[in-house]
Design an enzyme around this catalytic site. Sequence first.
Site, PDB file in Angstrom:
ATOM      1  N   ASN A 185       3.857  10.163   8.677  1.00  0.00           N
ATOM      2  CA  ASN A 185       3.890   9.995   7.229  1.00  0.00           C
ATOM      3  C   ASN A 185       4.597  11.137   6.505  1.00  0.00           C
ATOM      4  O   ASN A 185       4.198  11.550   5.411  1.00  0.00           O
ATOM      5  CB  ASN A 185       2.489   9.803   6.660  1.00  0.00           C
ATOM      6  CG  ASN A 185       1.889   8.462   7.060  1.00  0.00           C
ATOM      7  OD1 ASN A 185       1.009   8.410   7.927  1.00  0.00           O
ATOM      8  ND2 ASN A 185       2.366   7.380   6.454  1.00  0.00           N
TER       9      ASN A 185
ATOM     10  N   ASP B  40       2.770   7.817  13.876  1.00  0.00           N
ATOM     11  CA  ASP B  40       3.270   7.901  12.500  1.00  0.00           C
ATOM     12  C   ASP B  40       2.772   9.183  11.845  1.00  0.00           C
ATOM     13  O   ASP B  40       1.561   9.390  11.721  1.00  0.00           O
ATOM     14  CB  ASP B  40       2.783   6.678  11.716  1.00  0.00           C
ATOM     15  CG  ASP B  40       3.333   6.609  10.305  1.00  0.00           C
ATOM     16  OD1 ASP B  40       4.119   7.488   9.917  1.00  0.00           O
ATOM     17  OD2 ASP B  40       2.963   5.656   9.580  1.00  0.00           O
TER      18      ASP B  40
ATOM     19  N   ASN C 238       0.828  -1.199   0.000  1.00  0.00           N
ATOM     20  CA  ASN C 238       0.000   0.000   0.000  1.00  0.00           C
ATOM     21  C   ASN C 238       0.866   1.253   0.000  1.00  0.00           C
ATOM     22  O   ASN C 238       2.018   1.249   0.416  1.00  0.00           O
ATOM     23  CB  ASN C 238      -0.906  -0.012   1.227  1.00  0.00           C
ATOM     24  CG  ASN C 238      -0.114   0.066   2.516  1.00  0.00           C
ATOM     25  OD1 ASN C 238       0.314   1.132   2.936  1.00  0.00           O
ATOM     26  ND2 ASN C 238       0.090  -1.070   3.163  1.00  0.00           N
TER      27      ASN C 238
ATOM     28  N   TYR D  78      -6.103   5.447  11.736  1.00  0.00           N
ATOM     29  CA  TYR D  78      -6.220   6.393  10.625  1.00  0.00           C
ATOM     30  C   TYR D  78      -7.338   7.397  10.904  1.00  0.00           C
ATOM     31  O   TYR D  78      -8.170   7.213  11.805  1.00  0.00           O
ATOM     32  CB  TYR D  78      -6.522   5.653   9.323  1.00  0.00           C
ATOM     33  CG  TYR D  78      -5.335   4.905   8.761  1.00  0.00           C
ATOM     34  CD1 TYR D  78      -4.532   5.459   7.777  1.00  0.00           C
ATOM     35  CD2 TYR D  78      -5.016   3.632   9.214  1.00  0.00           C
ATOM     36  CE1 TYR D  78      -3.441   4.786   7.261  1.00  0.00           C
ATOM     37  CE2 TYR D  78      -3.921   2.938   8.711  1.00  0.00           C
ATOM     38  CZ  TYR D  78      -3.140   3.517   7.735  1.00  0.00           C
ATOM     39  OH  TYR D  78      -2.063   2.847   7.242  1.00  0.00           O
TER      40      TYR D  78
ATOM     41  N   GLU E 162       5.340  -5.088  10.381  1.00  0.00           N
ATOM     42  CA  GLU E 162       4.077  -4.370  10.484  1.00  0.00           C
ATOM     43  C   GLU E 162       2.922  -5.307  10.171  1.00  0.00           C
ATOM     44  O   GLU E 162       3.088  -6.331   9.505  1.00  0.00           O
ATOM     45  CB  GLU E 162       4.074  -3.200   9.500  1.00  0.00           C
ATOM     46  CG  GLU E 162       2.919  -2.234   9.663  1.00  0.00           C
ATOM     47  CD  GLU E 162       3.109  -0.967   8.851  1.00  0.00           C
ATOM     48  OE1 GLU E 162       2.597   0.076   9.275  1.00  0.00           O
ATOM     49  OE2 GLU E 162       3.770  -1.012   7.795  1.00  0.00           O
ATOM     50  N   SER E 163       1.738  -4.961  10.656  1.00  0.00           N
ATOM     51  CA  SER E 163       0.536  -5.751  10.359  1.00  0.00           C
ATOM     52  C   SER E 163      -0.653  -4.817  10.181  1.00  0.00           C
ATOM     53  O   SER E 163      -0.772  -3.808  10.879  1.00  0.00           O
ATOM     54  CB  SER E 163       0.246  -6.741  11.500  1.00  0.00           C
ATOM     55  OG  SER E 163      -0.943  -7.465  11.249  1.00  0.00           O
ATOM     56  N   TYR E 164      -1.517  -5.154   9.223  1.00  0.00           N
ATOM     57  CA  TYR E 164      -2.740  -4.391   8.980  1.00  0.00           C
ATOM     58  C   TYR E 164      -3.945  -5.313   9.160  1.00  0.00           C
ATOM     59  O   TYR E 164      -4.454  -5.875   8.202  1.00  0.00           O
ATOM     60  CB  TYR E 164      -2.746  -3.818   7.565  1.00  0.00           C
ATOM     61  CG  TYR E 164      -1.734  -2.731   7.322  1.00  0.00           C
ATOM     62  CD1 TYR E 164      -1.845  -1.493   7.943  1.00  0.00           C
ATOM     63  CD2 TYR E 164      -0.661  -2.945   6.470  1.00  0.00           C
ATOM     64  CE1 TYR E 164      -0.915  -0.493   7.724  1.00  0.00           C
ATOM     65  CE2 TYR E 164       0.276  -1.958   6.240  1.00  0.00           C
ATOM     66  CZ  TYR E 164       0.143  -0.737   6.863  1.00  0.00           C
ATOM     67  OH  TYR E 164       1.066   0.244   6.643  1.00  0.00           O
TER      68      TYR E 164
ATOM     69  N   HIS F 283       8.003  -2.174   6.550  1.00  0.00           N
ATOM     70  CA  HIS F 283       6.685  -1.605   6.273  1.00  0.00           C
ATOM     71  C   HIS F 283       5.910  -2.553   5.367  1.00  0.00           C
ATOM     72  O   HIS F 283       6.479  -3.372   4.662  1.00  0.00           O
ATOM     73  CB  HIS F 283       6.869  -0.254   5.576  1.00  0.00           C
ATOM     74  CG  HIS F 283       5.646   0.290   4.917  1.00  0.00           C
ATOM     75  ND1 HIS F 283       5.330   0.030   3.596  1.00  0.00           N
ATOM     76  CD2 HIS F 283       4.651   1.089   5.383  1.00  0.00           C
ATOM     77  CE1 HIS F 283       4.208   0.648   3.287  1.00  0.00           C
ATOM     78  NE2 HIS F 283       3.774   1.299   4.351  1.00  0.00           N
TER      79      HIS F 283
ATOM     80  N   LYS G 120      -1.977   7.034  13.416  1.00  0.00           N
ATOM     81  CA  LYS G 120      -1.582   8.170  12.588  1.00  0.00           C
ATOM     82  C   LYS G 120      -1.729   9.471  13.367  1.00  0.00           C
ATOM     83  O   LYS G 120      -2.688   9.655  14.132  1.00  0.00           O
ATOM     84  CB  LYS G 120      -2.443   8.219  11.323  1.00  0.00           C
ATOM     85  CG  LYS G 120      -2.316   6.990  10.449  1.00  0.00           C
ATOM     86  CD  LYS G 120      -0.905   6.780   9.960  1.00  0.00           C
ATOM     87  CE  LYS G 120      -0.804   5.582   9.037  1.00  0.00           C
ATOM     88  NZ  LYS G 120       0.571   5.356   8.547  1.00  0.00           N
TER      89      LYS G 120
ATOM     90  N   GLU H  84       7.423   8.016  14.198  1.00  0.00           N
ATOM     91  CA  GLU H  84       7.694   7.526  12.839  1.00  0.00           C
ATOM     92  C   GLU H  84       7.518   8.605  11.779  1.00  0.00           C
ATOM     93  O   GLU H  84       6.552   9.372  11.808  1.00  0.00           O
ATOM     94  CB  GLU H  84       6.766   6.354  12.528  1.00  0.00           C
ATOM     95  CG  GLU H  84       6.964   5.756  11.141  1.00  0.00           C
ATOM     96  CD  GLU H  84       6.126   4.508  10.935  1.00  0.00           C
ATOM     97  OE1 GLU H  84       5.740   4.259   9.779  1.00  0.00           O
ATOM     98  OE2 GLU H  84       5.846   3.783  11.911  1.00  0.00           O
TER      99      GLU H  84
ATOM    100  N   ASP I 247      10.729  -1.255   2.889  1.00  0.00           N
ATOM    101  CA  ASP I 247       9.716  -2.215   2.445  1.00  0.00           C
ATOM    102  C   ASP I 247      10.245  -2.954   1.216  1.00  0.00           C
ATOM    103  O   ASP I 247      10.368  -2.360   0.146  1.00  0.00           O
ATOM    104  CB  ASP I 247       8.425  -1.482   2.099  1.00  0.00           C
ATOM    105  CG  ASP I 247       7.276  -2.410   1.744  1.00  0.00           C
ATOM    106  OD1 ASP I 247       7.529  -3.552   1.313  1.00  0.00           O
ATOM    107  OD2 ASP I 247       6.116  -1.982   1.890  1.00  0.00           O
TER     108      ASP I 247
ATOM    109  N   LYS J 126      -0.089   1.053  16.455  1.00  0.00           N
ATOM    110  CA  LYS J 126       0.406   2.310  15.889  1.00  0.00           C
ATOM    111  C   LYS J 126      -0.767   3.138  15.406  1.00  0.00           C
ATOM    112  O   LYS J 126      -1.747   2.583  14.884  1.00  0.00           O
ATOM    113  CB  LYS J 126       1.369   2.037  14.730  1.00  0.00           C
ATOM    114  CG  LYS J 126       2.048   3.280  14.184  1.00  0.00           C
ATOM    115  CD  LYS J 126       3.108   2.926  13.144  1.00  0.00           C
ATOM    116  CE  LYS J 126       2.512   2.622  11.781  1.00  0.00           C
ATOM    117  NZ  LYS J 126       3.536   2.350  10.759  1.00  0.00           N
TER     118      LYS J 126
ATOM    119  N   GLU K  76      10.440   3.794   5.086  1.00  0.00           N
ATOM    120  CA  GLU K  76       9.491   3.093   4.228  1.00  0.00           C
ATOM    121  C   GLU K  76       9.361   3.722   2.850  1.00  0.00           C
ATOM    122  O   GLU K  76       8.887   3.067   1.917  1.00  0.00           O
ATOM    123  CB  GLU K  76       8.113   3.018   4.891  1.00  0.00           C
ATOM    124  CG  GLU K  76       7.373   4.341   4.948  1.00  0.00           C
ATOM    125  CD  GLU K  76       5.991   4.209   5.555  1.00  0.00           C
ATOM    126  OE1 GLU K  76       4.995   4.436   4.829  1.00  0.00           O
ATOM    127  OE2 GLU K  76       5.888   3.880   6.756  1.00  0.00           O
TER     128      GLU K  76
END
Length: 386
Positions: free
Chosen positions: A213, A211, A53, A154, A339-341, A320, A182, A237, A290, A180, A263
């Site tokens: 970004n 994070d 992603n 998010y 990382e995990s989503y 990532h 955002k 991050e 990544d 984690k 990342e």
Amino acid sequence: MRIVAIRDIVSPIRSNIANAYIDFSQMTASVVAVVTDAMVDGKPVVGFGFNSNGRYAQHGLLGERFIPRLSQAKPDSLLDGEGLIDPARCWAAMMANEKPGGHGERSVAVGVLDMAIWDAVAKAKRVPLWKLLADRYNGGQADEKAWVYAAGGYYYPGKGLAGLQDEMKHYLGLGYSCVKMKVGGVPLAEDLKRIEAVLEIVGAGERLAVDVNGKFDLTTAIEFGRAIRDFGLRWYEEPLDPLDYLAHAALATEYAPPLATGENLFSMQDARNLIRHGGLRPDRDILQYDPALSYGLVEYLRTIEMLKAHGWSPRRCVPHGGHQFALNIAVGLQCGGNESYPQVFAPFGGFADDCAVVDGRVSLPDAPGIGFERKADLWAVMKEIA
């Protein structure tokens, strides 16, 4: 072993979410299948790959440059001493006639194909990718389990503090011990309330990372760092533009707790520039390169060797992407985790359906290849081009 066909499709990433920089409602991913003439259990070996992603599908680059170069290469030029496809030789064929530098979108296209090639090779040898990597590159040593954290938090439309807390409760219920979230998309005071709300759920700063970004300039990053440094967070991050190494070095003099970044660096050379000039500290900071976005595992192996030469341990690497490819790499090369989503970026985020997270760790199945076939929603996409 020969490549007999390569197919690619563009698939949507189903995530109506945003971070401090972009929203993901229009995000896509490339999915490829590398079909070979090798047979296992009476079926041809097919390797699969996709991009992580945050970067869009690479259909044009794949079709115009990288798939034709693989398809048109002399078959024997792509083989190793065992007669199997050699990922490094394939990488060289894909990168023929490419100038150095400019590691933008082409690194993603090459990474997609590289992933599929490694999947095919491991399947041909009838071993999981993590074991293949451990045997070839790590003296046969692999981790029994990988530490993983749940990436979320998010900015959803209409989502308040209660919704954010419920999300984090869900991750803890799934077995994660670290999460984690955002930050950087709202004013500092509001983000601090969000962080405090999550800390009420997870209980300790070391169980939460934040994070940005890459959204902040140096002044804002320092201000934010001063506001959060007493929380004892797991890490802070991507507070700055990923290519502004001098700013990272300056921030590291002001923010003593762990930083994390990398990342959005897509080559060994860029990774090396971060290590040389970014002021990062090998005793505490986290590197998030990544492999699926940065020319694949062939390049990631070069990056690992570069890090060792500069005094960094692979344990400081937490890739990532939240996907099975990076998880195999983390286990087989004994990185620091993955990382995990668990809720976003379907169907690409997350691990095999039978890989439960227990106390923040996950073990991999003893299945040949990367294990995509054991993730039902992802396999439903991949089998269409098998």
